[in-house]
Design a protein around this motif. Structure first.
Motif: not given
Length: 419
Positions: A63-64, A67-68, A72, A343, A345
């Protein structure tokens, strides 16, 4: 009464505690509450007295990694298939009347297959009605393309179109699974973050608005869903309250295991034993606090966890990663922000904070090239800027007013699902 299944992405604190807060309110109205997942932050659901079922989730490292780099697309067809199958099996056991999910994208598929009502909790940016212009963040994996003459200009001017293209590509593995069930495909990734009943946005509509024509009956601003009073007050709190000077609150969330120690070290170099400066920090278990305490300067106060609002009562500035939870906690307590995002976001969040005059930020990748003197000046400029503080206090009032609607929103959902 209705049986409501809560499905957070529970490897991440920010996508878990808001659902626990919501669940508590539904429980007060008499609904039966169940959580499911396998992340460590489900401990908050258990502590609140809710039953928790095991359910596979995307590994946090995977996941990281996505997202990093500003993506997505942490699922492929295989993982979507596995997650949807596990969710459908769980639905057979629980037979929920309603699902409330956050950051668990496969639920959009399984709820559609099982024909179960779904509410998704998501940020404004992950809706198709996002109201702000989109620029290419420096932390995004494709940002290097903006440095190419001519091409860079085109990309920056059309960043919104680039995001829309990514949104269509991201949804492909989900649509392959839907096709197996003979169901209509989703248009883009925004469908993965939208409920079939409604979508709740735990944001302030002034900070992160939707466009003027968004359907207000389907997308509901709740104001931030924040966690309060779930931790012990640290043993040094009363002592720290007797100090007179500038307090810096360091909080890098639950996922900055690499960045947090680096920033803590830099703050020690800058502010260690400096008169009239104190650092209070909530590590979220990112370091061994027992070991670190032995080497800390006397003006540093550290704890694994503590109520954010307690530490913010001391603070003159918050240094954070740019997560929505920390941002809203700080603004509600009237504390300006200095962010260090790692990241996309988080960078988008903090750029908005800077644009509104509520603080400033420095990209994590630029930290090594920034001297201690430069970093100290950037932080102190936020602390001493009275214009920033006034704007923070103004937005704090607006956020609090919006949060007053949550009781009515929960009651409306409760009545709808119980008819």
């Amino acid at each position: 009464m209705a049986k409501i299944l809560f499905l957070p992405y529970s490897h991440q604190l920010g996508s878990t505690y808001g659902l626990v807060d919501l669940a508590v309110q539904f429980k007060k109205l008499g609904d039966e509450i169940i959580f499911a997942g396998d992340g460590k932050f489900l401990e908050y659901a258990k502590a609140a007295g809710f039953k928790v079922y095991p359910l596979i989730e995307v590994p946090f490292a995977r996941y990281r990694k996505a997202t990093d780099s500003g993506n997505v697309n942490f699922h492929d067809e295989k993982s979507v298939t596995e997650h949807v199958a596990a969710e459908l099996e769980l639905y057979k056991i629980i037979k929920p009347d309603l699902i409330i999910a956050q950051a668990r994208t496969t639920v959009a598929v399984s709820a559609k297959i099982a024909k179960i009502r779904l509410i998704h909790v998501t940020i404004a940016f992950l809706t198709k009605h996002y109201g702000l212009s989109i620029e290419m963040p420096e932390t995004f994996s494709a940002y290097f393309l903006t440095r190419i003459p001519v091409l860079g200009t085109i990309i920056n001017k059309n960043a919104g179109l680039f995001v829309k293209l990514k949104a269509k590509l991201t949804v492909r593995p989900y649509n392959k699974v839907l096709k197996k069930y003979g169901l209509k495909p989703f248009k883009d990734m925004y469908s993965l973050y939208a409920g079939n009943v409604m979508t709740l946005i735990p944001e302030n509509s002034d900070l992160f608005p939707l466009n003027a024509n968004y359907p207000k009956d389907k997308y509901i601003f709740t104001g931030p869903l924040l966690q309060y009073n779930n931790y012990q007050v640290p043993d040094w709190y009363e002592e720290s309250k007797t100090k007179d000077g500038n307090f810096i609150y360091l909080s890098m969330g639950s996922s900055s295991n690499i960045l947090y120690p680096i920033i803590l070290k830099r703050l020690i170099e800058i502010y260690g034993n400096k008169p009239n400066f104190y650092i209070v920090t909530n590590t979220c278990y990112l370091v061994n606090t027992i070991k670190v305490r032995k080497t800390l300067p006397s003006n540093f106060f550290i704890t694994d966890t503590a109520p954010a609002q307690i530490l913010l009562e001391l603070a003159d500035v918050t240094i954070c990663h740019g997560g929505k939870g920390t941002i809203y906690h700080s603004l509600l307590e009237g504390v300006p922000l200095f962010g260090i995002p790692q990241q996309a976001e988080q960078e988008i969040n903090l750029k908005r904070i800077k644009d509104l005059g509520l603080g400033n930020y420095l990209l994590a990748k630029k930290l090594n090239k920034t001297s201690n003197a430069e970093l100290e000046k950037m932080i102190n400029d936020v602390i001493y800027d009275k214009k920033i503080l006034k704007k923070v206090l103004d937005i704090s009032d607006k956020i609090r007013k919006e949060m007053l609607n949550i009781d009515l929103i929960v009651e409306k959902i409760h009545n709808k699902v119980n008819t």
